[in-house]
Write a protein that holds these residues in place. Sequence first.
Motif, short mmCIF file in Angstrom:
data_model
loop_
_atom_site.label_atom_id
_atom_site.label_comp_id
_atom_site.label_asym_id
_atom_site.label_seq_id
_atom_site.Cartn_x
_atom_site.Cartn_y
_atom_site.Cartn_z
N LYS A 29 0.56 -1.41 -0.11
CA LYS A 29 0.11 -0.16 0.22
C LYS A 29 0.48 1.24 -0.03
O LYS A 29 1.45 1.48 0.27
N TYR A 30 1.04 2.24 -1.17
CA TYR A 30 1.49 2.95 -1.18
C TYR A 30 0.51 4.46 -1.11
O TYR A 30 -0.11 4.28 -1.66
N TYR A 32 0.91 8.63 -2.02
CA TYR A 32 1.40 9.65 -2.68
C TYR A 32 3.04 10.56 -2.05
O TYR A 32 1.85 10.78 -0.25
N GLU A 49 1.43 0.95 -13.06
CA GLU A 49 1.27 2.41 -13.54
C GLU A 49 1.91 2.73 -12.86
O GLU A 49 1.58 2.90 -11.59
N TYR A 50 2.91 4.00 -12.91
CA TYR A 50 3.53 4.69 -11.97
C TYR A 50 3.35 6.24 -12.06
O TYR A 50 3.46 7.01 -13.00
N HIS A 51 2.57 7.00 -11.18
CA HIS A 51 2.24 8.56 -11.25
C HIS A 51 3.17 9.17 -10.55
O HIS A 51 3.37 9.31 -9.63
N ALA A 56 1.12 9.92 -15.71
CA ALA A 56 1.05 8.54 -15.24
C ALA A 56 1.43 7.61 -16.90
O ALA A 56 1.58 7.47 -17.81
N HIS A 58 2.86 4.14 -17.60
CA HIS A 58 2.69 2.12 -17.81
C HIS A 58 4.06 1.29 -18.01
O HIS A 58 4.64 2.60 -19.08
N LYS A 74 3.51 8.27 -6.92
CA LYS A 74 3.46 6.77 -6.21
C LYS A 74 2.81 5.88 -7.16
O LYS A 74 2.72 6.36 -8.80
N PHE A 76 1.20 2.35 -8.97
CA PHE A 76 0.10 1.43 -8.70
C PHE A 76 0.19 0.44 -9.14
O PHE A 76 0.52 0.32 -10.61
#
Length: 281
Positions: A29-30, A32, A49-51, A56, A58, A74, A76
């Motif tokens: 669980k990450y 922001y 997927e990195y925001h 975002a 992929h 963050k 995902f």
Amino acid sequence: MRESREFVKSGYLTEKFRLFHLKDKEPGKYEYHYHDFHKLIWFISGNVEYHIEGKAYHLEPHDILLVNRGQIHKPFIGTDEPYERYVFYISKEYLEEHSEKEGELDLCFRMTYTEESNVLRLSASDSGLLFETIRLLERTGKDTAYAEEMYRRILFLKLLIELNRCCVKSREIFHKTARYDKKIVEMIHYINDHLSGDLSIESLSACFYLSKYHMMRKFKEETGYSMHQYILEKRVLAARNLILSGTSATTACMECGFKDYSTFSRAYKKVLNALPSDLEI
């Protein structure tokens, strides 16, 4: 770890650089978050997927993700396959200490702004060369051979030099297929370029021709945090950098958009759990 309402500052770097090889079978669980250091991620596998700052990405195997200090991000993570990666924590001071006029080691991180992408996708030959250096670095952490620490430092400098050479050789390696809302990303750039100016909700609404409530909702939807909190933390981080470079706290306060010192001091304490005067000599 200090937690704000929207996102957290995560991770502390006690050495000049640090390497982790991580493989998660179950996604963690990450929140922001941001760091006081630069982060380099060599992605191996997973559905991720990195925001980063409203964009975002992929990730594909052997992508390199460059996250600048202070950038809010963050991951995902999907549950269908393990998330494996190498992660480097790199201090700003380390890059400055080992840079030369014709060889600035933070160039690849700075280019993420000019190229508007945080992901590098190298050719197979360049990727193989750099990945072999990473594997050698990983092995040095397990050995007790002669001059191991020196060898480790040399390997890491080699990695940084080769990575920057790849960036200079071809800007095409900056992968530009991120998913993002163009208006929100423009707003993020505007905020970061105008921290000393008027960044009230009313002024931003007028500047971007959006209703206040739609703009605030969309910003939170796309980035995960409120506009007010984003602006506050970015101003505090910018002020801290000015103070560290020798600017007085009072001057840094005004240059970063705070109307008075008491407001600045309270915000600084809330964000960094310290006082601006703690940095002054």
